[in-house]
Design an enzyme around this catalytic site. Structure first.
Site, PDB file in Angstrom:
ATOM      1  N   ASP A  13      12.202  26.136  50.607  1.00  0.00           N
ATOM      2  CA  ASP A  13      13.540  25.622  50.944  1.00  0.00           C
ATOM      3  C   ASP A  13      13.607  24.097  50.885  1.00  0.00           C
ATOM      4  O   ASP A  13      14.318  23.462  51.667  1.00  0.00           O
ATOM      5  CB  ASP A  13      13.981  26.101  52.348  1.00  0.00           C
ATOM      6  CG  ASP A  13      14.036  27.610  52.429  1.00  0.00           C
ATOM      7  OD1 ASP A  13      14.574  28.230  51.506  1.00  0.00           O
ATOM      8  OD2 ASP A  13      13.529  28.166  53.416  1.00  0.00           O
ATOM      9  N   HIS A  41      17.868  29.859  45.997  1.00  0.00           N
ATOM     10  CA  HIS A  41      17.990  28.477  45.541  1.00  0.00           C
ATOM     11  C   HIS A  41      19.468  28.110  45.503  1.00  0.00           C
ATOM     12  O   HIS A  41      20.263  28.804  44.884  1.00  0.00           O
ATOM     13  CB  HIS A  41      17.356  28.321  44.149  1.00  0.00           C
ATOM     14  CG  HIS A  41      15.882  28.613  44.140  1.00  0.00           C
ATOM     15  ND1 HIS A  41      15.164  28.823  42.991  1.00  0.00           N
ATOM     16  CD2 HIS A  41      14.985  28.713  45.151  1.00  0.00           C
ATOM     17  CE1 HIS A  41      13.897  29.057  43.300  1.00  0.00           C
ATOM     18  NE2 HIS A  41      13.772  28.994  44.595  1.00  0.00           N
TER      19      HIS A  41
HETATM   20  P1  GDP Z   1      15.280  25.782  47.578  1.00  0.00           P
HETATM   21  O1  GDP Z   1      15.009  27.197  47.983  1.00  0.00           O
HETATM   22  O2  GDP Z   1      14.089  24.915  47.509  1.00  0.00           O
HETATM   23  O3  GDP Z   1      16.152  25.692  46.363  1.00  0.00           O
HETATM   24  O4  GDP Z   1      16.110  25.162  48.741  1.00  0.00           O
HETATM   25  P2  GDP Z   1      17.408  25.726  49.410  1.00  0.00           P
HETATM   26  O5  GDP Z   1      18.388  26.210  48.461  1.00  0.00           O
HETATM   27  O6  GDP Z   1      16.992  26.613  50.537  1.00  0.00           O
HETATM   28  O7  GDP Z   1      17.923  24.300  49.894  1.00  0.00           O
HETATM   29  C1  GDP Z   1      18.160  24.003  51.132  1.00  0.00           C
HETATM   30  C2  GDP Z   1      19.594  23.641  51.395  1.00  0.00           C
HETATM   31  O8  GDP Z   1      19.642  22.229  51.469  1.00  0.00           O
HETATM   32  C3  GDP Z   1      20.631  24.026  50.363  1.00  0.00           C
HETATM   33  O9  GDP Z   1      21.803  24.387  51.027  1.00  0.00           O
HETATM   34  C4  GDP Z   1      20.853  22.742  49.578  1.00  0.00           C
HETATM   35  O10 GDP Z   1      22.169  22.627  49.096  1.00  0.00           O
HETATM   36  C5  GDP Z   1      20.637  21.716  50.628  1.00  0.00           C
HETATM   37  N1  GDP Z   1      20.135  20.430  50.133  1.00  0.00           N
HETATM   38  C6  GDP Z   1      19.334  20.178  49.071  1.00  0.00           C
HETATM   39  N2  GDP Z   1      19.077  18.862  49.001  1.00  0.00           N
HETATM   40  C7  GDP Z   1      19.727  18.285  50.025  1.00  0.00           C
HETATM   41  C8  GDP Z   1      19.819  16.941  50.498  1.00  0.00           C
HETATM   42  O11 GDP Z   1      19.255  16.022  49.964  1.00  0.00           O
HETATM   43  N3  GDP Z   1      20.588  16.752  51.628  1.00  0.00           N
HETATM   44  C9  GDP Z   1      21.212  17.761  52.285  1.00  0.00           C
HETATM   45  N4  GDP Z   1      21.918  17.485  53.365  1.00  0.00           N
HETATM   46  N5  GDP Z   1      21.142  19.014  51.851  1.00  0.00           N
HETATM   47  C10 GDP Z   1      20.396  19.291  50.750  1.00  0.00           C
END
Ligand code: GDP
Length: 421
Positions: A13, A41
């Site tokens: 995440d 994601h």
């Molecule tokens: P992944 O599984 O690695 O793709 O991560 P997730 O989809 O679980 O990402 C975590 C959440 O954080 C998602 O809702 C993203 O939109 C959000 N997100 C990603 N980068 C950032 C950031 O730099 N700042 C904030 N506030 N949210 C972010």
């Protein structure tokens, strides 16, 4: 022509979805190289969150192609649901499946639910991922390529199902019928046959034709079945090396390995978490669940556990994945903190250790923290790293220095535009 691997540098995440979307351009083939629909994601476009469980995140960018790779285990019904969602947005004909990927059946999910409840250790997403990889390792799994040969599928089901049913019987679960599962396979054959490809020639021909390949890792390094915090791991390898191993692309063709890290790591489910914050601080970062970037699991909706940045994990992950650059996401969520902690080392029985101990020992390590003053201003509109508030820059530079890898982008908000480079 370039080959880039994007991997989660911590426990998952980290914001990989957003970074994959950011890096995807015309001429890009994005390859998810392991795992299944236990991933979530997220790409936020104009405040709307698009969550991808199976299809690589770059698919929202025009002229990209998404390949579900050979190392994956794929639930065809989940995939069809995602393909359908994309169709509603006018995105069609750009999703391919490696014929070598394995099929996740409903009986895998049932087995996952039963065994997870029984052993109570891991707290899985109940998507059938572990049981599907078990069948793969037993060489009894059913691949997408098998759908070309109906009689062969039937024969394989006749071998596989008695074993699956005998396990389900032990759990007192309902059992599965060979004919019904065969009919299910024939439906999937009809719905998906035309997007199944031979992946090795497809990727090599694409590279020769000047395309860029972007590998998308799922989860994070700590979830690696060999090197992660076993048994709190997934059943595949989210390492950068596995992108090549599973896809048939030589390591020598890789140009960049990008580790995506969060400014504060999270842990979904059970397992040791030395830098876990006290709940009174975690609750501020977690939010209510109304915003896409609040800390609740994208697949399960479960509350995430939250910790301070853990440099021993980042160093371990850098040793294994050999990042050429790092991206640090979620910096903005620390905007209102007076003080920010970073764990620089673990101590065990009073001594600093320079290795990642086994999971049982990891429960006993004591983090050594360095404290940083917060920047107490919004970073959401910053688009250039050098324009970050001075204390935020110090924090970023400290991480760069300690890890020895340049941080080339910083996430400052959930939206695809909210990134400083
Ligand atoms: P992944 O599984 O690695 O793709 O991560 P997730 O989809 O679980 O990402 C975590 C959440 O954080 C998602 O809702 C993203 O939109 C959000 N997100 C990603 N980068 C950032 C950031 O730099 N700042 C904030 N506030 N949210 C972010």
């Amino acid at each position: 022509m370039s080959v880039t691997i994007v991997v989660g540098a911590q426990g998952g995440d980290e914001g990989k979805g957003k970074i994959i979307d950011f890096l995807s351009g015309d001429n890009t083939i994005i390859v998810r190289y392991q795992g299944g629909d236990n991933a979530a994601h997220t790409v936020v476009v104009d405040q709307k969150a698009h969550i991808f469980h199976l299809i690589p995140s770059g698919i929202l960018k025009p002229n990209t192609v998404a390949l579900l790779g050979s190392g994956m285990v794929i639930n065809p019904d989940s995939l069809l649901a995602e393909i359908n969602e994309l169709k509603k947005m006018g995105i069609e004909g750009r999703v391919l499946i490696s014929e070598k990927a394995h099929i996740v059946f409903p009986f895998h999910q049932q087995l996952d639910i039963c065994s997870d409840r029984k052993n109570g250790i891991i707290d899985t997403t109940h998507r059938g991922i572990g049981p599907a990889y078990m069948d793969k390792a037993a060489r009894e799994g059913i691949r997408f390529e098998d759908l070309k040969y109906p009689q062969y599928v039937k024969h394989k089901l006749e071998i596989l199902l008695p074993r699956i049913n005998s396990m389900l019987k032990l759990y007192g679960s309902n059992l599965y019928d060979c004919n019904q599962e065969f009919e299910r396979c024939m439906r999937w054959r009809k719905q998906l046959m035309e997007v199944i490809v031979e992946p090795v020639s497809y990727l090599h021909n694409s590279l020769c034709g000047g395309k860029n390949i972007l590998f998308e890792g799922q989860l994070g390094l700590l979830r690696d079945i060999d090197l992660g915090t076993y048994p709190y791991v997934t059943s595949s390898s989210p390492t950068a090396a596995y992108a090549c191993a599973a896809s048939g692309i030589p390591i020598s063709k890789v140009n960049k390995i990008i580790g995506v890290a969060r400014a504060y790591p999270i842990l979904a489910g059970n397992g040791p978490f030395p830098t876990e914050m006290s709940e009174d601080i975690a609750v501020i970062l977690r939010g209510t669940g109304e915003k896409p970037d609040d800390e609740y699991g994208g697949t399960t909706g479960r509350k995430r556990r939250i910790g301070w940045l853990d440099l021993p994990v980042l160093k371990f992950s850098t040793q294994i994945n050999g990042y050429t650059e790092l991206v640090l996401c979620k910096l903005d969520r620390l905007d209102n903190f007076n003080e920010i902690l970073v764990c620089t080392d673990y101590t065990l029985d009073g001594k600093i250790i320079d290795y990642m101990p086994d999971s049982k020992t990891l429960e006993r390590v004591i983090p050594k923290y360095e404290k940083f003053p917060g920047w107490l201003e919004s970073t959401r509109n910053v688009r250039n790293i050098k324009d970050l508030p001075i204390n935020a820059r110090k924090y970023v530079h400290f991480i760069e220095e300690k890890i020895g890898v340049p941080i080339t982008a910083v996430g400052v908000g959930p939206d695809r535009e909210e990134i400083a480079t």
